[in-house]
Design an enzyme around this catalytic site. Structure first.
Site, short mmCIF file in Angstrom:
data_model
loop_
_atom_site.label_atom_id
_atom_site.label_comp_id
_atom_site.label_asym_id
_atom_site.label_seq_id
_atom_site.Cartn_x
_atom_site.Cartn_y
_atom_site.Cartn_z
N HIS A 1 3.62 -6.05 -6.34
CA HIS A 1 3.84 -5.35 -5.07
C HIS A 1 3.52 -6.18 -3.84
O HIS A 1 3.53 -5.65 -2.73
CB HIS A 1 3.00 -4.06 -4.99
CG HIS A 1 3.33 -3.04 -6.02
ND1 HIS A 1 4.16 -1.98 -5.78
CD2 HIS A 1 2.94 -2.93 -7.31
CE1 HIS A 1 4.27 -1.24 -6.88
NE2 HIS A 1 3.53 -1.80 -7.82
N LYS B 1 2.11 4.16 8.84
CA LYS B 1 1.86 3.30 7.68
C LYS B 1 0.48 2.69 7.90
O LYS B 1 -0.08 2.81 8.99
CB LYS B 1 2.91 2.19 7.59
CG LYS B 1 3.13 1.43 8.92
CD LYS B 1 4.20 0.36 8.82
CE LYS B 1 5.60 0.88 8.92
NZ LYS B 1 6.46 0.53 7.80
N ARG B 2 -0.08 2.04 6.86
CA ARG B 2 -1.35 1.35 7.07
C ARG B 2 -1.23 0.39 8.25
O ARG B 2 -0.17 -0.17 8.51
CB ARG B 2 -1.76 0.58 5.80
CG ARG B 2 -2.24 1.49 4.68
CD ARG B 2 -3.50 2.23 5.07
NE ARG B 2 -4.63 1.33 5.11
CZ ARG B 2 -5.62 1.31 4.22
NH1 ARG B 2 -5.63 2.17 3.22
NH2 ARG B 2 -6.62 0.47 4.34
N LYS C 1 2.63 -5.70 9.46
CA LYS C 1 3.49 -4.54 9.75
C LYS C 1 3.80 -4.44 11.25
O LYS C 1 4.65 -3.67 11.67
CB LYS C 1 2.84 -3.25 9.24
CG LYS C 1 2.67 -3.23 7.71
CD LYS C 1 1.96 -1.97 7.26
CE LYS C 1 1.60 -1.94 5.78
NZ LYS C 1 2.74 -1.59 4.89
N THR D 1 8.17 2.27 1.56
CA THR D 1 8.70 3.51 1.01
C THR D 1 8.80 4.57 2.10
O THR D 1 9.63 5.48 2.01
CB THR D 1 7.82 4.04 -0.15
OG1 THR D 1 6.45 3.92 0.24
CG2 THR D 1 8.07 3.26 -1.42
N LYS E 1 11.64 7.65 3.25
CA LYS E 1 11.33 9.04 3.59
C LYS E 1 11.93 9.42 4.94
O LYS E 1 12.47 10.51 5.12
CB LYS E 1 9.81 9.26 3.58
CG LYS E 1 9.19 9.03 2.19
CD LYS E 1 7.67 8.88 2.22
CE LYS E 1 7.19 8.29 0.89
NZ LYS E 1 5.77 7.85 0.92
C1 26Q Z 1 -7.25 -5.10 -4.25
C2 26Q Z 1 -8.47 -5.68 -4.51
C3 26Q Z 1 -9.64 -5.12 -4.02
C4 26Q Z 1 -9.57 -3.94 -3.30
C5 26Q Z 1 -8.35 -3.36 -3.04
C6 26Q Z 1 -7.18 -3.94 -3.50
C7 26Q Z 1 -5.88 -3.32 -3.21
C8 26Q Z 1 -5.70 -1.95 -3.19
C9 26Q Z 1 -4.49 -1.41 -2.87
C10 26Q Z 1 -4.80 -4.13 -2.91
C11 26Q Z 1 -3.57 -3.56 -2.60
C12 26Q Z 1 -3.41 -2.19 -2.57
C13 26Q Z 1 -2.15 -1.54 -2.22
C14 26Q Z 1 -1.03 -2.19 -1.96
C15 26Q Z 1 0.21 -1.51 -1.54
O1 26Q Z 1 0.19 -0.34 -1.23
N1 26Q Z 1 1.33 -2.22 -1.54
C16 26Q Z 1 2.59 -1.62 -1.14
O2 26Q Z 1 3.24 -1.13 -2.30
C17 26Q Z 1 4.38 -0.36 -1.96
C18 26Q Z 1 4.96 0.20 -3.24
O3 26Q Z 1 5.60 -0.79 -3.96
C19 26Q Z 1 5.40 -1.20 -1.21
O4 26Q Z 1 6.43 -0.37 -0.79
C20 26Q Z 1 4.76 -1.89 0.00
O5 26Q Z 1 5.66 -2.79 0.58
C21 26Q Z 1 3.50 -2.61 -0.44
O6 26Q Z 1 2.83 -3.16 0.69
#
Ligand code: 26Q
Length: 831
Positions: free
Chosen positions: A372, A563-564, A569, A671, A675
């Site tokens: 991702h 979004k975050r 972004k 995503t 929406k």
């Molecule tokens: C990793 C290590 C330590 C702590 C937290 C994390 C961590 C947690 C969540 C790293 C990444 C995430 C989330 C990532 C995320 O939401 N990525 C998004 O995934 C979506 C679904 O595929 C995509 O549409 C987005 O482009 C992408 O940014």
């Protein structure tokens, strides 16, 4: 003793639990109000009513759920196991009513009791067990899996505290703890009997087993128990009801008391506290350093429980371990569960004495990995000392996998030491690290990205050498979102209009939305379309007033970026646009400016200072712009606090314009973009992630494209990007930055935004300034297009009409065909 119940009272009791009519639901609610809440209607609080209704809905899911689980256990059907550290499932009540098809009946039942269903829906606290896109994607996929009647289980962690709640104080983000469990969570069933032990720490020893084979024994110093907490995941208008199984950590009492701390009661209780902290809290992304050890422990914990659970199910089915990969497809949602590669090997080789080669074959056939992100800072690695200390046996297994893998690479590319170093599971360049993306790739039969562009870049960059070695293992599956939640549930007025116009089949066959194209220029339909959007905007405006006190004009163009918050972004690019428009008004108060309401929403990771400063900037701009008489209401800026699934429900349907403005090549898919599109918003966006495919579907004339492409971004960077040059050459940009630097949006404080301005003018890693002029110009086109109502409405209709590709049903269909080779299984309720 009382008489046995008569047949008729038995039937009515059953109906109160399972009947779907308004009358049966009403009896169910009253029963649950008394039997589970101990209340009669006269003194029931809204929360009592919510719980009574939620339990009544759950009652109606249980037969479907039990039948589904029993059917899977009793057959040799293949099950998709979706392993994810996050499931952002959102509020459950409305969704379950919709999927069961009983929303109208429930509404009627409650009305007869003097209770308003919408008021109860409003009360629900959502489980925020995810950060954003990745967690929400997992939830959309569970909805599609059940709707498509695919046997599936979602496996993850039951965090006691999910993502923090966001408040805005004095313009700054303030985090408070998430309270999703405070009032009880009616959707979950805890199963204390479904529990597994997971070891940590200690050492490994060579031993000879009973059959004289050499084997390894891992003696951990600590064990934690994982207990299953199940939530039903019903499909839409089908009997299939799958399971979301989240693991909660508990202490292993006997282990502590007897083996280690005999007699030391307080030390044992302390151990218990430590064990329970494992599933205590969800970590935010963009916080790479905080809680590293606990985060790795969490990952291993849920992965081990989940794999042990699958092996147990295999035994229940009476199948040999050799059939594991025939019966389970294990999908790794990013690298967070990638320790599964080593853990499955350990469970097979150490615990079940399967020979290494056979175990490796099983592991690789069972596992598949979805990537991702390409951002280097987001690629997971774990330091060797940490891994050795916490999971010594797993590290040994990773070494062995690596040794065998690198032998294979050496054979294929003799003498290519640079390649060996690049591909190794261990990064040996500095402090040694385990590269989890490499582990996941080597241990999987299929690897995929989440949009065409992203999958292509994945093969060219992060996993290039692997794609060269095993091209046939690489796939693309473009993300999708569920139209049940993101259209039917959150935009009922639109759903009704669609039903009337093209029939109800679109909900499970979103490609049928194409039939709307025929109505794009139909004046009466257009009028109806606009009135739906207008009503949705009025709803959002009410929420905005309630939460922020800001009044917004629903005739204005609603321009939304939710979004975050992250530099890639580029919410700050959007902020620069607002300042640009504001400055134009200051210069020429008579300017004919298209009225716009800018709505932002999103959380910043607590330790991500730049992201938090961007929030502060947006609020600083809002304070000035919203109150300056020169503006006279033509611009409004709103930061909607605490963006989550629940308030997303009324934000997406109200948007006219969707901001998808990430630096090209950085957003894997996105995503939210989908929406918005489904709900008739037009997109202004870069050629990034799924935007590329959205534009392909909707047509260039219905999409506001701007900015550098991913290739151009790389080229500009290679040539030595100098953001200051853009400031020098663009008077408008230079004045906009100056206004911010002068303290215009920080009550005269020239220090507050200095880090942001310095960053933009000296480094600008995400090329905000390089894209600024193109963005502003395109936004001028948006403003012009808005003036032509019929043209805008046509484009809006075409966006919805051509959004069918972005249903998660299509995406799950592709996973089933390309990666899992699973077919649906119909569930029949015996009655
Ligand atoms: C990793 C290590 C330590 C702590 C937290 C994390 C961590 C947690 C969540 C790293 C990444 C995430 C989330 C990532 C995320 O939401 N990525 C998004 O995934 C979506 C679904 O595929 C995509 O549409 C987005 O482009 C992408 O940014």
């Amino acid at each position: 003793m009382a008489d046995a119940p008569t047949t008729t009272s038995q039937q009515s009791a059953d109906a109160a639990r399972t009947g779907l009519s308004a009358a049966a639901l009403q009896r169910g609610v009253l029963d649950n109000l008394l039997c589970l809440r101990g209340r009669y209607p006269a003194i029931a609080s809204p929360h009592d009513w919510y719980m009574a209704l939620a339990y009544s809905v759950r009652d109606r899911l249980l037969a479907r759920w039990a039948t589904s689980v029993q059917t899977y256990a009793g057959s040799d059907v293949r099950v998709a196991c979706y392993l994810s550290a996050e499931f952002l499932i959102g509020p459950q009540l409305g969704n379950n009513l919709v999927n069961l098809g009983i929303e109208a009946n429930a509404r009627e039942a409650l009305r007869a009791l003097g209770v308003d269903l919408d008021m109860l829906l409003e009360l629900e606290e959502e489980p925020g067990l995810g950060n954003g896109g990745l967690g929400r994607l997992a939830a959309c996929y569970l909805d599609s899996l059940a709707t498509l009647e695919i046997p599936a289980v979602g496996y993850g962690i039951r965090y006691e505290f999910g993502i923090f709640d966001q408040q805005i104080r004095d313009g700054w983000q303030v985090e408070t703890t998430d309270k999703w469990l405070q009032k009880g969570h009616p959707w979950e069933i805890v199963r204390p009997e479904v529990a597994y032990y997971v070891g940590f720490g200690g050492s490994t020893h060579d031993e000879t087993d009973a059959r004289g084979h050499l084997c390894v024994r891992w003696i951990p110093t600590r064990q934690v128990k994982g207990v299953a907490c199940d939530t039903p995941m019903p499909g839409y208008h089908v009997n299939t009801c799958n399971t979301l199984r989240l693991w909660k950590s508990e202490a292993v009492e006997s282990f502590d008391l007897q083996d280690f701390n005999a007699g030391d009661y307080y030390e044992a209780v302390n151990e218990k506290v430590i064990s329970e902290t494992l599933s205590k809290v969800l970590y935010p992304n963009d916080e790479p350093e905080i809680g590293k050890r606990l985060r790795l422990a969490q990952q291993y914990f849920f992965v081990s429980c989940s794999l042990q659970d699958m092996l147990r199910l295999l035994e229940i089915r009476g199948e040999p371990v050799g059939h594991f990969a025939q019966l389970f497809n294990v999908q790794l949602n990013d690298t967070h569960p990638s320790i599964a590669v080593a853990e499955l090997m350990r469970l097979l080789v150490d615990d079940r004495q399967v020979p290494w080669d056979e175990a490796w074959d099983i592991t690789r056939r069972a596992l598949a990995y979805t990537n991702h992100t390409l951002l280097p800072e987001a690629l997971e690695t774990w330091g060797l000392p940490l891994m050795r200390n916490l999971l010594p046996r797993l590290l040994e297994i990773i070494y062995e996998i690596n040794r065998r893998f690198l032998d294979e690479v050496r054979q294929r590319y003799p003498g290519d030491d640079a390649r060996i170093a690049r591909m190794s599971l261990i990064d040996e360049r500095g402090d040694k690290l385990v590269r989890m993306a490499h582990l996941a790739t080597v241990g999987s039969h299929a690897i995929n990205g989440v949009a065409e562009l992203h999958s292509g870049l994945l093969k060219q960059t992060v996993l290039r050498d692997f794609a060269e070695l095993w091209p046939e293992r690489f796939h693309n599956v473009t993300n999708g979102v569920t139209p049940r939640r993101f259209m039917l549930l959150c935009n009922p007025a639109l759903a009704r209009l669609l039903d009337e116009t093209i029939g109800a089949g679109w909900v499970t066959d979103l490609a049928r939305l194409r039939k709307l194209e025929a109505y794009a220029d139909d004046a009466a339909f257009q009028q109806h379309w606009r009135s739906v959007k207008q009503a949705n905007k009025a709803v959002l405006a009410e929420h905005i007033r309630g939460v922020t006190g800001i009044g917004v004009d629903t005739a204005a163009l609603f321009d939304v970026q939710v979004k975050r918050i992250h530099e890639y972004k580029r919410q700050h690019l959007n902020a620069l646009l607002i300042v640009t428009l504001y400055r134009r008004l200051l210069r020429d108060p008579q300017l004919a400016l298209t009225p716009r309401c800018f709505v932002f929403g999103g959380k910043a990771a607590p330790g991500y200072a730049t992201a938090k400063l961007i929030i502060r900037l947006i609020n600083g701009i809002a304070e000035v712009v919203n109150n300056d008489p020169v503006v006279n209401g033509r611009l409004k800026v709103v930061f909607y606090p605490d963006f989550n699934v629940k308030n997303a429900h009324f934000i997406y349907p109200a948007a006219d314009l969707s901001e998808q403005i990430s630096t090209a090549g950085k957003e894997a898919s996105g995503t939210g973009n989908m929406k918005f599109m489904m709900n008739g918003a037009l997109t202004i966006g870069t050629l990034d992630g799924a935007n590329v495919e959205i534009r392909e579907e909707v047509g260039d004339e219905n999409f506001f494209l701007f900015g550098l492409s991913a290739d151009e971004v790389e080229r500009v960077k290679r040539a030595g990007y100098r953001p200051a040059d853009y400031v020098k050459d663009d008077a408008e940009l230079s004045e906009v930055l100056q206004l911010i630097a002068d303290g215009h949006f920080s009550r005269g404080d020239r220090e507050m935004f200095r880090p942001l301005i310095d960053n933009l003018t000296h480094a600008d890693p995400f090329l905000v300034l390089a894209d600024y002029a193109a963005y502003v110009a395109r936004q001028d086109d948006v403003s012009a297009a808005w003036q032509d109502t019929r043209r805008w409405t046509r484009m809006s209709i075409l966006n919805t009409a051509r959004s069918g590709k972005f249903s998660s049903d299509r995406a799950i269909g592709e996973y089933c065909d390309k990666i899992w080779k699973i077919r649906p299984m119909r569930i029949t309720l015996d009655q």
